[in-house]
Design a protein around this motif. Structure first.
Motif, PDB file in Angstrom:
ATOM      1  N   VAL A   1       0.915  -1.164   0.030  1.00 10.56           N
ATOM      2  CA  VAL A   1      -0.098   0.026   0.081  1.00 10.56           C
ATOM      3  C   VAL A   1       1.009   1.128  -0.074  1.00 10.56           C
ATOM      4  O   VAL A   1       1.645   1.312   0.868  1.00 10.56           O
TER       5      VAL A   1
ATOM      6  N   CYS B   1       1.751   5.367  -0.036  1.00 13.28           N
ATOM      7  CA  CYS B   1       1.093   6.598   0.947  1.00 13.28           C
ATOM      8  C   CYS B   1       0.227   7.483   0.052  1.00 13.28           C
ATOM      9  O   CYS B   1       0.288   7.546  -1.129  1.00 13.28           O
ATOM     10  N   ASN B   2      -0.566   8.167   0.951  1.00 15.24           N
ATOM     11  CA  ASN B   2      -1.311   9.277   0.495  1.00 15.24           C
ATOM     12  C   ASN B   2      -1.341  10.309   1.604  1.00 15.24           C
ATOM     13  O   ASN B   2      -0.505  10.324   2.507  1.00 15.24           O
TER      14      ASN B   2
ATOM     15  N   SER C   1      -1.695   9.446   5.197  1.00 10.66           N
ATOM     16  CA  SER C   1      -0.897   8.546   5.725  1.00 10.66           C
ATOM     17  C   SER C   1       0.042   8.813   6.995  1.00 10.66           C
ATOM     18  O   SER C   1       0.460  10.079   6.925  1.00 10.66           O
TER      19      SER C   1
ATOM     20  N   CYS D   1       6.029   7.879   5.066  1.00 13.03           N
ATOM     21  CA  CYS D   1       5.194   8.763   4.292  1.00 13.03           C
ATOM     22  C   CYS D   1       5.386  10.213   4.711  1.00 13.03           C
ATOM     23  O   CYS D   1       4.333  11.083   4.574  1.00 13.03           O
TER      24      CYS D   1
ATOM     25  N   GLU E   1       2.075  11.893  -0.696  1.00 14.32           N
ATOM     26  CA  GLU E   1       1.698  11.026  -1.552  1.00 14.32           C
ATOM     27  C   GLU E   1       3.022  10.393  -2.163  1.00 14.32           C
ATOM     28  O   GLU E   1       4.179  11.146  -2.077  1.00 14.32           O
TER      29      GLU E   1
ATOM     30  N   LYS F   1      -5.985   4.192  -7.251  1.00 12.46           N
ATOM     31  CA  LYS F   1      -7.147   4.816  -6.170  1.00 12.46           C
ATOM     32  C   LYS F   1      -8.767   4.552  -6.700  1.00 12.46           C
ATOM     33  O   LYS F   1      -9.407   4.249  -5.925  1.00 12.46           O
TER      34      LYS F   1
ATOM     35  N   GLN G   1      -5.905   4.562  -1.495  1.00 16.03           N
ATOM     36  CA  GLN G   1      -4.236   4.590  -1.816  1.00 16.03           C
ATOM     37  C   GLN G   1      -4.091   3.501  -3.048  1.00 16.03           C
ATOM     38  O   GLN G   1      -4.614   2.549  -3.113  1.00 16.03           O
TER      39      GLN G   1
ATOM     40  N   SER H   1      -1.914   0.837  -4.853  1.00 12.84           N
ATOM     41  CA  SER H   1      -0.992  -0.188  -4.245  1.00 12.84           C
ATOM     42  C   SER H   1      -0.634  -1.183  -5.231  1.00 12.84           C
ATOM     43  O   SER H   1      -0.972  -1.285  -6.542  1.00 12.84           O
TER      44      SER H   1
ATOM     45  N   ASP I   1       3.407   2.888   2.673  1.00 14.23           N
ATOM     46  CA  ASP I   1       2.565   3.000   3.885  1.00 14.23           C
ATOM     47  C   ASP I   1       2.615   1.730   4.731  1.00 14.23           C
ATOM     48  O   ASP I   1       2.855   1.766   5.899  1.00 14.23           O
TER      49      ASP I   1
END
Length: 306
Positions: free
Chosen positions: A61, A63-64, A67, A72, A76, A103, A134, A136, A161
């Motif tokens: 997963v 990062c956004n 997070s 992170c 992002e 996403k 997120q 992935s 993340d």
């Protein structure tokens, strides 16, 4: 040997000890049913492990903006971080293949899963947007049992993340199968012990009731087998009835529960089949016969002294 006499004495013995015979049949039936269900649960646990063994994946997963992972800090996942992650996926010896989930795809899947009849929960879910999801990577491994290396390599990278392992979801299910299996087998073991003790008690009472007949048969030179055979036949009849009842019970579970509900509605795993049930019932039948005939042979030698 006069078989007519043997069958006649078997019938008389069953009539003479009706309550004891019924108790023995019920005990054998319940214990063997639990043994059969335990064997089915064992087969189901093995099938679940085999089925998911080739499908287990790890999810990397990214990062956004929301997070909170220490990897992170830049928000992002940036292109440079993502390129480093892809390089690990391309070169790591444990990775067979991988796919990228955006996403938008994650949000579409999320909407299918998080459905609620509760109005308050629906309001909370409605506030979630695609941007909250997120990106992935779904990673398929060459050997599902060899995953620690790639997991540790990816979990410490900037831009990652977290690394999710499907085993975390499946392990409670497999553990539940195993607990149910061992629970059924432990209870069945105690009931089988009770059945063995009941066989011994039934033989002792039957021998006492027929002591005069047995004494006469000894005097006229009857063989050990000739004297013991009616007792063996009585316990064999009880065992056969108990095995038949257990077969019907296990067959009912397969027909109404497994084939009637699980197989048509739940396609998340390969369920046990009639072949597995047949194997379990064959083992149950053998166990039921042995659990009654062996203690009968031992007990007749003790109480009949033949």
């Amino acid at each position: 040997m006069q078989l007519k006499y043997v069958f006649s004495e078997t019938g008389n013995g069953l009539k003479r000890n009706v309550s004891m015979t019924i108790a023995l049949v019920v005990t054998i039936f319940i214990s063997l049913t639990l043994v059969g269900l335990g064997l089915l649960l064992n087969a189901q646990a093995n099938k679940a492990e085999d089925y998911w063994g080739s499908k287990l994946q790890i999810s990397v997963v990214l990062c956004n903006q929301n997070s909170r992972s220490p990897h992170c800090t830049s928000g992002e996942t940036n292109p440079a971080q993502q390129a480093a992650i892809v390089d690990i996926l391309n070169t790591h010896p444990e990775v067979a293949s991988y796919s990228y989930e955006t996403k938008a795809q994650a949000f579409k899947t999320w909407k299918k899963i998080y459905v609620s009849k509760d109005a308050e929960e629906r309001q909370i879910y409605a506030a979630v947007t695609e941007n909250d999801m997120q990106n992935s990577y779904r990673v398929t491994l060459k050997d599902p049992q060899q995953y620690r290396g790639v997991e540790s390599a990816l979990s410490g990278m900037d831009g990652v993340d977290k690394v999710n392992d499907l085993r975390d979801v499946l392990q409670p299910i497999l553990t539940t199968f195993n607990k149910m299996k061992w629970g059924a087998l432990v209870v069945a073991a105690f009931l089988l012990l009770a059945a063995v003790l009941q066989v011994s008690n039934a033989i002792r009472l039957a021998a006492f009731a027929r002591r005069k007949e047995i004494g006469i048969m000894r005097l006229v030179g009857a063989s050990n087998l000739y004297i013991s055979l009616p007792f063996l036949m009585e316990t064999l009849v009880a065992a056969v009835i108990g095995v038949a009842g257990a077969a019907l019970a296990v067959g009912g579970v397969m027909y109404f529960f497994v084939y009637g509900n699980l197989r048509p509605d739940l396609h998340v795993v390969e369920w046990v089949s009639w072949r597995d049930a047949g194997t379990a019932l064959a083992e149950v039948a053998a166990l039921g016969i042995l659990a009654t005939l062996i203690p009968t042979l031992v007990t007749t030698r003790k109480y009949l002294k033949v």
